[in-house]
Design a protein around this motif. Structure first.
Motif, mmCIF file in Angstrom:
data_model
loop_
_atom_site.group_PDB
_atom_site.id
_atom_site.type_symbol
_atom_site.label_atom_id
_atom_site.label_comp_id
_atom_site.label_asym_id
_atom_site.label_seq_id
_atom_site.Cartn_x
_atom_site.Cartn_y
_atom_site.Cartn_z
ATOM 1 N N ARG A 8 6.364 39.756 -92.167
ATOM 2 C CA ARG A 8 7.005 38.453 -91.988
ATOM 3 C C ARG A 8 8.491 38.523 -92.330
ATOM 4 O O ARG A 8 9.036 37.627 -92.966
ATOM 5 N N ASP A 9 9.095 39.603 -91.925
ATOM 6 C CA ASP A 9 10.496 39.795 -92.214
ATOM 7 C C ASP A 9 11.081 40.447 -90.978
ATOM 8 O O ASP A 9 10.478 41.360 -90.412
ATOM 9 N N ASP A 27 0.201 35.357 -84.175
ATOM 10 C CA ASP A 27 0.909 36.066 -85.248
ATOM 11 C C ASP A 27 2.289 35.470 -85.496
ATOM 12 O O ASP A 27 2.901 34.889 -84.603
ATOM 13 N N TRP A 28 2.774 35.692 -86.688
ATOM 14 C CA TRP A 28 4.162 35.313 -86.994
ATOM 15 C C TRP A 28 5.083 36.189 -86.140
ATOM 16 O O TRP A 28 4.788 37.377 -85.905
#
Lengths: 302, 215
Positions: A8-9, A27-28
């Protein structure tokens, strides 16, 4: 299968997709990635749809029942692809109606080759054979797309496109072995389409500077795709006795094709909505979209 | 079997398939773009099968389909009409499918087994066209512009069938048979002015090379 943890980056996400990782709809994902995906996939959908308009004229004029059937089947595939592709865009957050509205309003792009006129039955063959061949090279580079839902539909699309190339080659073959006038129609069409074909895969920006490659939306750079096209099709063009209208075109000893620099200004001009047929084709779609709005209203109200 | 009846069937399917291809890329919904391409494909496929039956194994179905003089075509005025407008397009689809089913059903009982067999094969595919037409008929049935389109095209639909089959068409559609006066100019055997430009465009490539050229 164990669920893969999507980082998540942004930087870690980039490394994840660059090492072959794939992402699903739920998904993110970084906003920039989502935007790039929408832009890229929407343009693909628009191209499938706009590509049937030049073919429409030739379904009506196809010289035999067999050719008429094959062309009708081809456009059916293509609109079917557009349907599938817009569904992927829809899942990413942009509704189909919006894509179609942006398309006719000139706010969205489609491939350069669909902005040009088709002048003869020779063009029909060249489009189905060489334009589809160029397209399938780009599309095969999407089979490993980092966005998994897009990669999945590309399997079906690539499989169907391969039949279009066979149909195109057969149209060309019948004509180059036909009367001298028929042969000439093919040569003239090739002369007309060679410029747009060489521009098709885009300017030769290094893959590492191409955002679509960086995010692994596509798995190869523009020049790599063009080289693959030349390698696969120039020998076949020569085999049929046709001449490529580029005196500089040749294959170096190291296997790299050299050619006259394509007209990148023309490409930019055309894909930003200034091609010879852009306005006419968009206006044609717009006319029927407006004329038949009542039908969509009735269907939606039901 | 009366060859003129078969030719009427084949020409109807060819010309209607041509008209439906006019919606390529511009149908009101993408789903209909796909559906119309598919229907047009089936219609042209049926036309080809019937032409092949007429010309026999060594004959040239393309020559029969494309190289006749205009007055030798046996298509009905209904399929010739240029109708790039959805209410009329769907009204024609629906009326055509109802009339076509009656005609095909009659052909399935033909004493010539080749004709009966082909009719049965065509009928299986037409079943999907009928479902599609019925679905749209139900969707648009309450729309005044659709009702007006059905009314406009009704005499043409009647004119597609021989007299003996018309009563059945009236029963299946729930419409009253028009007077003979109203049928004038709408019956098979005459052509509308819209056939000539269609034929010109349909054969423009073919006519550009000497007869017998391969495409």
């Amino acid at each position: 299968m164990a669920a893969v943890e999507i980082p998540r980056d942004e930087q870690a996400f980039l490394e994840y997709v660059q090492s072959g990782g794939q992402v699903e709809t739920t998904d993110w994902m970084p906003e920039d990635y989502r935007k790039k995906l929408i832009k890229f996939i929407e343009m693909h959908g628009n191209s499938e749809l706009m590509g049937v308009l030049p073919e429409r004229e030739w379904i009506l004029r196809a010289p035999t029942l067999q050719r008429k059937l094959a062309l009708t089947a081809k456009v059916q595939d293509e609109v079917g692809h557009a349907q599938l592709i817009y569904r992927v865009v829809e899942d990413l957050g942009k509704p189909r109606e919006q894509c179609l509205a942006d398309l006719v309003d000139g706010k969205a792009k489609f491939h350069n080759v669909f902005h040009y006129p088709t002048q003869s039955w020779g063009d029909v063959g060249v489009i189905a054979w060489l334009v589809d061949a160029a397209a399938i090279i780009s599309q095969k580079a999407l089979l490993k797309c980092s966005y998994a839902p897009y990669a999945r539909i590309m399997k079906k699309i690539c499989w169907e496109e391969s039949f279009h190339i066979l149909h195109g080659r057969d149209v060309i073959l019948a004509m180059v072995t036909g009367t001298p006038a028929q042969f000439e129609l093919v040569q003239e069409a090739l002369d007309r389409w060679w410029g747009p074909l060489m521009q098709f895969h885009g300017n030769p920006i290094p893959a590492d500077e191409d955002p679509m490659f960086l995010w692994r939306i596509k798995s190869q750079g523009n020049e790599e795709a063009r080289q693959q096209f030349l390698d696969g099709y120039v020998p076949q063009i020569h085999e049929l006795g046709l001449t490529v209208p580029d005196p500089k075109l040749h294959k170096r000893d190291d296997g790299v094709w050299e050619y006259t620099e394509p007209d990148w200004d023309e490409l930019k001009h055309v894909v930003t909505g200034h091609g010879p047929k852009t306005e006419e084709r968009l206006a044609f779609r717009r006319r029927f979209l407006e004329q038949e709005q009542w039908v969509r209203d009735v269907v939606l109200a039901a | 079997m009366n060859e003129q009846v078969l030719l009427g069937l084949a020409d109807d399917e060819l010309v209607l398939g041509w008209r439906e291809s006019e919606w390529t890329g511009i149908a009101p919904l993408l789903e209909e773009d796909v559906a119309f391409s598919s229907i047009a494909q089936n219609e042209i496929g049926h036309a080809r099968a019937v032409y092949e039956l007429i010309v026999g194994e060594d004959g040239d179905a393309d020559a029969l389909a494309f190289d006749r003089k205009l007055d030798e075509y046996r298509c009905s005025p209904l399929v010739e009409l240029h109708l790039l407008e959805w209410a009329h397009t769907i009204a024609r689809r629906w009326l055509y499918e109802v009339a076509d089913e009656i005609r095909i059903t009659a052909l399935k009982d033909d004493p010539d087994t080749a004709v009966a067999g082909l009719a049965a094969k065509i009928d299986r595919e037409e079943a999907y066209h009928r479902m599609h037409a019925e679905m749209w008929h139900d969707r648009l049935g309450d729309e005044p512009r659709f009702q007006a389109a059905v009314e406009d095209l009704w005499p043409y639909a009647v004119g597609m069938l021989p007299e003996g089959l018309r009563a059945d068409l009236a029963v299946r559609t729930g419409l009253d048979l028009p007077s003979n006066n109203l049928l004038q100019g709408h019956e098979r055997g005459t052509h509308t002015p819209e056939l000539a430009p269609l034929w010109d465009e349909m054969t423009i490539v073919r006519r550009s090379a000497p007869t017998g050229a391969q495409w």
